[in-house]
Design a protein around this motif. Structure first.
Motif, PDB file in Angstrom:
ATOM      1  N   VAL A  90       0.838  -1.194   0.000  1.00  7.03           N
ATOM      2  CA  VAL A  90       0.000   0.000   0.000  1.00  7.03           C
ATOM      3  C   VAL A  90       0.878   1.250   0.000  1.00  7.03           C
ATOM      4  CG1 VAL A  90      -1.717   1.322   1.309  1.00  7.03           C
ATOM      5  CG2 VAL A  90      -1.944  -1.155   1.115  1.00  7.03           C
ATOM      6  N   GLY A  91       1.963   1.220   0.785  1.00  9.49           N
ATOM      7  CA  GLY A  91       2.877   2.352   0.803  1.00  9.49           C
ATOM      8  C   GLY A  91       3.544   2.593  -0.545  1.00  9.49           C
ATOM      9  N   PHE A  92       4.000   1.523  -1.198  1.00 12.56           N
ATOM     10  CA  PHE A  92       4.604   1.657  -2.525  1.00 12.56           C
ATOM     11  C   PHE A  92       3.620   2.292  -3.513  1.00 12.56           C
ATOM     12  CE2 PHE A  92       7.196  -2.382  -1.458  1.00 12.56           C
ATOM     13  CZ  PHE A  92       8.228  -1.623  -0.924  1.00 12.56           C
ATOM     14  N   ALA A  93       2.402   1.771  -3.511  1.00 13.87           N
ATOM     15  CA  ALA A  93       1.395   2.280  -4.444  1.00 13.87           C
ATOM     16  C   ALA A  93       1.101   3.758  -4.185  1.00 13.87           C
ATOM     17  CB  ALA A  93       0.114   1.451  -4.331  1.00 13.87           C
ATOM     18  N   GLY A  94       1.017   4.138  -2.909  1.00 14.45           N
ATOM     19  CA  GLY A  94       0.752   5.534  -2.584  1.00 14.45           C
ATOM     20  C   GLY A  94       1.883   6.453  -3.017  1.00 14.45           C
ATOM     21  N   LEU A  95       3.122   6.025  -2.818  1.00 13.55           N
ATOM     22  CA  LEU A  95       4.268   6.844  -3.221  1.00 13.55           C
ATOM     23  C   LEU A  95       4.294   7.082  -4.724  1.00 13.55           C
ATOM     24  CD1 LEU A  95       7.101   5.345  -0.974  1.00 13.55           C
ATOM     25  CD2 LEU A  95       6.248   7.691  -0.898  1.00 13.55           C
ATOM     26  N   SER A  96       3.857   6.099  -5.482  1.00 14.83           N
ATOM     27  CA  SER A  96       3.884   6.247  -6.938  1.00 14.83           C
ATOM     28  C   SER A  96       2.925   7.330  -7.434  1.00 14.83           C
ATOM     29  CB  SER A  96       3.535   4.912  -7.610  1.00 14.83           C
ATOM     30  OG  SER A  96       2.168   4.585  -7.423  1.00 14.83           O
ATOM     31  N   GLN A  97       1.958   7.720  -6.578  1.00 14.00           N
ATOM     32  CA  GLN A  97       0.969   8.715  -6.995  1.00 14.00           C
ATOM     33  C   GLN A  97       1.140  10.061  -6.301  1.00 14.00           C
ATOM     34  OE1 GLN A  97      -1.069   7.837  -9.535  1.00 14.00           O
ATOM     35  NE2 GLN A  97       0.066   5.890  -9.431  1.00 14.00           N
ATOM     36  N   ALA A  98       2.063  10.153  -5.347  1.00 12.57           N
ATOM     37  CA  ALA A  98       2.216  11.384  -4.576  1.00 12.57           C
ATOM     38  C   ALA A  98       2.781  12.509  -5.442  1.00 12.57           C
ATOM     39  CB  ALA A  98       3.133  11.131  -3.375  1.00 12.57           C
ATOM     40  N   SER A  99       2.343  13.732  -5.124  1.00 15.44           N
ATOM     41  CA  SER A  99       2.758  14.867  -5.949  1.00 15.44           C
ATOM     42  C   SER A  99       3.407  15.994  -5.148  1.00 15.44           C
ATOM     43  CB  SER A  99       1.554  15.436  -6.711  1.00 15.44           C
ATOM     44  OG  SER A  99       0.533  15.837  -5.800  1.00 15.44           O
ATOM     45  N   ASP A 100       3.447  15.894  -3.819  1.00 13.96           N
ATOM     46  CA  ASP A 100       4.142  16.904  -3.021  1.00 13.96           C
ATOM     47  C   ASP A 100       4.584  16.280  -1.705  1.00 13.96           C
ATOM     48  OD1 ASP A 100       1.967  17.033  -1.088  1.00 13.96           O
ATOM     49  OD2 ASP A 100       0.906  18.343  -2.482  1.00 13.96           O
ATOM     50  N   TYR A 101       5.294  17.076  -0.933  1.00 14.13           N
ATOM     51  CA  TYR A 101       5.911  16.567   0.298  1.00 14.13           C
ATOM     52  C   TYR A 101       4.873  16.020   1.264  1.00 14.13           C
ATOM     53  CZ  TYR A 101       8.701  16.553   4.580  1.00 14.13           C
ATOM     54  OH  TYR A 101       9.325  16.183   5.737  1.00 14.13           O
ATOM     55  N   ARG A 102       3.773  16.757   1.456  1.00 10.22           N
ATOM     56  CA  ARG A 102       2.756  16.328   2.422  1.00 10.22           C
ATOM     57  C   ARG A 102       2.135  15.000   2.033  1.00 10.22           C
ATOM     58  NH1 ARG A 102      -1.034  21.461   2.459  1.00 10.22           N
ATOM     59  NH2 ARG A 102      -0.512  21.224   0.254  1.00 10.22           N
ATOM     60  N   MET A 103       2.009  14.744   0.756  1.00  8.54           N
ATOM     61  CA  MET A 103       1.430  13.471   0.315  1.00  8.54           C
ATOM     62  C   MET A 103       2.414  12.313   0.468  1.00  8.54           C
ATOM     63  SD  MET A 103      -0.695  14.585  -3.097  1.00  8.54           S
ATOM     64  CE  MET A 103      -1.305  12.917  -3.336  1.00  8.54           C
ATOM     65  N   LEU A 104       3.715  12.625   0.484  1.00  8.66           N
ATOM     66  CA  LEU A 104       4.704  11.566   0.649  1.00  8.66           C
ATOM     67  C   LEU A 104       4.743  11.030   2.080  1.00  8.66           C
ATOM     68  CD1 LEU A 104       7.712  13.133  -1.311  1.00  8.66           C
ATOM     69  CD2 LEU A 104       6.347  11.177  -2.048  1.00  8.66           C
ATOM     70  N   VAL A 105       4.446  11.898   3.051  1.00  6.62           N
ATOM     71  CA  VAL A 105       4.637  11.547   4.463  1.00  6.62           C
ATOM     72  C   VAL A 105       3.883  10.295   4.890  1.00  6.62           C
ATOM     73  CG1 VAL A 105       4.227  12.323   6.834  1.00  6.62           C
ATOM     74  CG2 VAL A 105       5.284  13.873   5.176  1.00  6.62           C
ATOM     75  N   PRO A 106       2.554  10.190   4.680  1.00  8.14           N
ATOM     76  CA  PRO A 106       1.859   8.989   5.185  1.00  8.14           C
ATOM     77  C   PRO A 106       2.312   7.699   4.528  1.00  8.14           C
ATOM     78  CG  PRO A 106       0.397  10.304   3.787  1.00  8.14           C
ATOM     79  CD  PRO A 106       1.614  11.128   4.049  1.00  8.14           C
ATOM     80  N   TRP A 107       2.688   7.765   3.257  1.00  6.20           N
ATOM     81  CA  TRP A 107       3.125   6.538   2.571  1.00  6.20           C
ATOM     82  C   TRP A 107       4.501   6.099   3.051  1.00  6.20           C
ATOM     83  CZ3 TRP A 107      -1.287   5.242   1.267  1.00  6.20           C
ATOM     84  CH2 TRP A 107      -2.177   6.105   0.622  1.00  6.20           C
ATOM     85  N   MET A 108       5.383   7.040   3.375  1.00  7.71           N
ATOM     86  CA  MET A 108       6.679   6.675   3.938  1.00  7.71           C
ATOM     87  C   MET A 108       6.517   6.063   5.326  1.00  7.71           C
ATOM     88  SD  MET A 108       9.024   7.333   1.665  1.00  7.71           S
ATOM     89  CE  MET A 108      10.564   7.372   2.562  1.00  7.71           C
ATOM     90  N   VAL A 109       5.550   6.562   6.095  1.00 11.67           N
ATOM     91  CA  VAL A 109       5.258   5.964   7.401  1.00 11.67           C
ATOM     92  C   VAL A 109       4.822   4.517   7.229  1.00 11.67           C
ATOM     93  CG1 VAL A 109       3.724   6.030   9.408  1.00 11.67           C
ATOM     94  CG2 VAL A 109       4.696   8.146   8.525  1.00 11.67           C
ATOM     95  N   LEU A 110       3.986   4.253   6.224  1.00 12.60           N
ATOM     96  CA  LEU A 110       3.508   2.887   5.993  1.00 12.60           C
ATOM     97  C   LEU A 110       4.650   1.938   5.651  1.00 12.60           C
ATOM     98  CD1 LEU A 110       0.114   3.163   4.061  1.00 12.60           C
ATOM     99  CD2 LEU A 110       0.525   2.687   6.471  1.00 12.60           C
ATOM    100  N   LEU A 111       5.669   2.429   4.945  1.00 12.98           N
ATOM    101  CA  LEU A 111       6.815   1.562   4.667  1.00 12.98           C
ATOM    102  C   LEU A 111       7.480   1.119   5.965  1.00 12.98           C
ATOM    103  CD1 LEU A 111       8.574   3.165   1.553  1.00 12.98           C
ATOM    104  CD2 LEU A 111       6.755   1.456   1.643  1.00 12.98           C
ATOM    105  N   GLY A 112       7.584   2.042   6.922  1.00 11.66           N
ATOM    106  CA  GLY A 112       8.136   1.680   8.225  1.00 11.66           C
ATOM    107  C   GLY A 112       7.264   0.683   8.957  1.00 11.66           C
ATOM    108  N   PHE A 113       5.952   0.879   8.911  1.00 16.96           N
ATOM    109  CA  PHE A 113       5.020  -0.073   9.533  1.00 16.96           C
ATOM    110  C   PHE A 113       5.179  -1.465   8.917  1.00 16.96           C
ATOM    111  CE2 PHE A 113       1.580   3.328  10.664  1.00 16.96           C
ATOM    112  CZ  PHE A 113       2.418   3.834  11.645  1.00 16.96           C
TER     113      PHE A 113
END
Length: 392
Positions: A90-113
Motif C-alpha cells: 500500500v505504501g509503494f502504491a501511494g508513493l507512486s501517486q504522490a505529488s508533493d511533500y505532504r502526500m509523501l509523508v503517510p506513505w513513507m510511514v507505511l513503509l516503516g510499519f
C-alpha cells in the motif's frame, strides 16, 4: 525445538524468507537512496526534506516494532509477515501517486510499519525452525539484502532513465507488484513452527522485563543501534555522495550493485561462521571492516575510494545483520525469541530515526564528508560494543 518431521522444505522456507527480505528491507528501506535524487529533483525538495522522509519511515518502524513482536508471539509470525507485506505494498502504491511533500509523508510511514510487522517476525520464525543453525538460515534470508541491492542497483537507474520527470514513480509501482507476488509465496510456503508452551516464569510483564534487562540482549541492542544509525545513512546518502564527487549515475549504480553481489554470499558465510566461532567474534570483525570501508571515501572522495567502499561494505553488512539477529535470538529461550529480536530491533529503529536525519543536516550545513566522518566515529563506538559483547 521445532518438530523436524513437520519442517517445510528448506529451500522453500529460506527462499520465501529471502524474497520477504528483498521487499521489506531493500525495496521499503534501502532502495530509497537510489530513488532519492530523482524524487528530490522532480518534486523540488531539498536534501533535508528527503532525509526527513527517511526519518519518518524509521519513526514508523520504531513505533510498531515492539507491537509487531507481541503480535507475532500471539497470532503467529506468518500472519505478521503477510500483514507487513500488505502494508508495504500500500505504501509503494501511494508513493507512486504522490505529488508533493505532504502526500509523501503517510506513505513513507507505511513503509516503516510494513518493515516492522514483516521483517522481525520473519527472523524469529526462521530461527525457531532451525535453532541449531540459526546463523546459517538467518544469513541465507538476509542474502536477500544482497540480491535486492544487486537488482535495484541496475533496475532503479534504468527505470528512472525511461522518464526523466516521472521515472521514479514507475520504480514504486514495480516494487508494489513485486510485493504482491511475494505475498503469494509467503501464503503458500512460509508456515509457523509448532507452538511452544512457555514455562511458568511469572506474569507476561515480568517475563518481558527480564528480557529487557538481560545484559547480553541489551549489548546486542546497542550494537544494532549503531548499525541502524550508520548503515541506513550510508544507504540513503552514499549514492548521492558519489554523484557529488563527479561519478556518473550509471557508474554509481554499478558500484551499488557490487555491494549487492558480494553481500549475497557474505550473509550465509558469516552466519555459518558465527555458528562456529560465536556471534560476538563475527560482529567485531564485521564492524571493523565496515569502519574501514566508510573511512576510504571520507579520506579520499575519489572514484577508486567509492569503488572499494561498496564491495568492502558488501563483505561485512550481511554479517552485521545476521550475527546481530542470531545473537539476540540465541540469548533467550525459543518462546521468547520474537520479543528479544523485536527489542534489539527497537535500538536499530532508533538508529534509523537519528542517523539519516543527522546525516542530512550535516550535509546541508557542511558536506558529505562531514556526515560520513561522523558515521565513522559511531562505528568506532560500535566496535567497542562488539568487543564487549564477546565477554557477555
Amino acid at each position: 525445538m521445532a518438530d523436524t518431521a513437520r519442517r517445510p522444505p528448506f529451500l522453500l522456507l529460506v527462499g520465501s524468507g529471502t524474497l520477504c527480505t528483498i521487499v521489506l528491507v531493500v525495496f521499503a528501506r534501502l532502495a530509497y537512496g537510489l530513488v532519492l535524487p530523482a524524487m528530490r529533483d522532480s518534486l523540488g525538495l531539498s536534501n533535508t526534506d528527503m532525509a526527513t522522509l527517511g526519518t519518518i519511515t524509521a519513526l514508523g518502524y520504531l513505533s510498531l516494532v515492539m507491537v509487531a513482536g507481541v503480535f507475532a508471539a500471539r497470532f503467529g509470525a506468518r500472519r505478521s509477515v503477510l500483514l507487513g507485506l500488505l502494508i508495504a505494498c500500500v505504501g509503494f502504491a501511494g508513493l507512486s501517486q504522490a505529488s508533493d511533500y505532504r502526500m509523501l509523508v503517510p506513505w513513507m510511514v507505511l513503509l516503516g510499519f510494513g518493515t516492522a510487522f514483516g521483517y522481525t517476525p520473519l527472523i524469529s520464525l526462521l530461527a525457531s525452525w532451525y535453532p541449531n543453525r540459526r546463523g546459517t538460515v538467518i544469513g541465507l534470508a538476509n542474502a536477500g539484502v544482497g540480491v535486492g541491492t544487486l537488482v535495484s542497483g541496475h533496475l532503479v537507474p534504468w527505470l528512472i532513465s525511461t522518464d526523466a520527470q516521472d521515472g521514479w514513480r514507475l520504480v514504486w509501482e514495480v516494487f508494489a507488484g513485486c510485493g504482491a507476488l511475494v505475498m503469494l509465496a509467503v501464503f503458500a510456503f512460509l508456515h509457523d513452527p509448532p507452538r511452544q508452551n512457555a514455562p511458568d516464569a511469572g506474569t507476561p510483564g515480568h517475563q518481558m522485563l527480564r528480557i529487557y534487562r538481560h545484559p547480553r540482549v541489551v549489548m546486542v541492542g546497542l550494537v544494532y543501534g549503531v548499525v541502524g544509525m550508520t548503515y541506513i545513512a550510508q544507504a540513503v546518502f552514499m549514492y548521492s555522495f558519489a554523484l557529488d564527487a563527479g561519478i556518473t549515475e550509471l557508474r554509481a549504480g554499478q558500484m551499488v550493485s557490487t555491494l549487492g553481489l558480494v553481500s549475497v554470499f557474505s550473509g550465509p558465510t558469516w552466519g555459518s561462521l558465527a555458528d562456529r566461532i560465536g556471534h560476538g567474534n563475527t560482529l567485531t570483525l564485521c564492524m571493523a571492516l565496515a569502519l574501514l570501508a566508510t573511512v576510504l571515501p571520507v579520506m579520499a572522495p575519489e572514484p577508486w575510494a567509492f569503488a572499494l567502499h561498496y564491495p568492502m561494505l558488501g563483505l561485512c553488512i550481511g554479517g552485521l545483520f545476521t550475527s546481530t539477529l542470531a545473537a539476540a535470538s540465541s540469548s533467550v529461550p525459543a518462546w521468547q525469541s520474537a520479543v528479544a529480536v523485536s527489542f534489539v530491533t527497537l535500538f536499530f529503529a532508533a538508529g534509523q530515526l537519528v542517523g539519516p536525519y543527522a546525516a542530512g543536516l550535516l550535509i546541508e550545513w557542511h558536506s558529505f564528508r562531514a556526515a560520513f566522518a561522523a558515521s565513522c566515529l559511531m562505528m568506532g563506538l560500535g566496535l567497542v560494543f562488539c568487543w564487549r559483547l564477546r565477554r557477555t
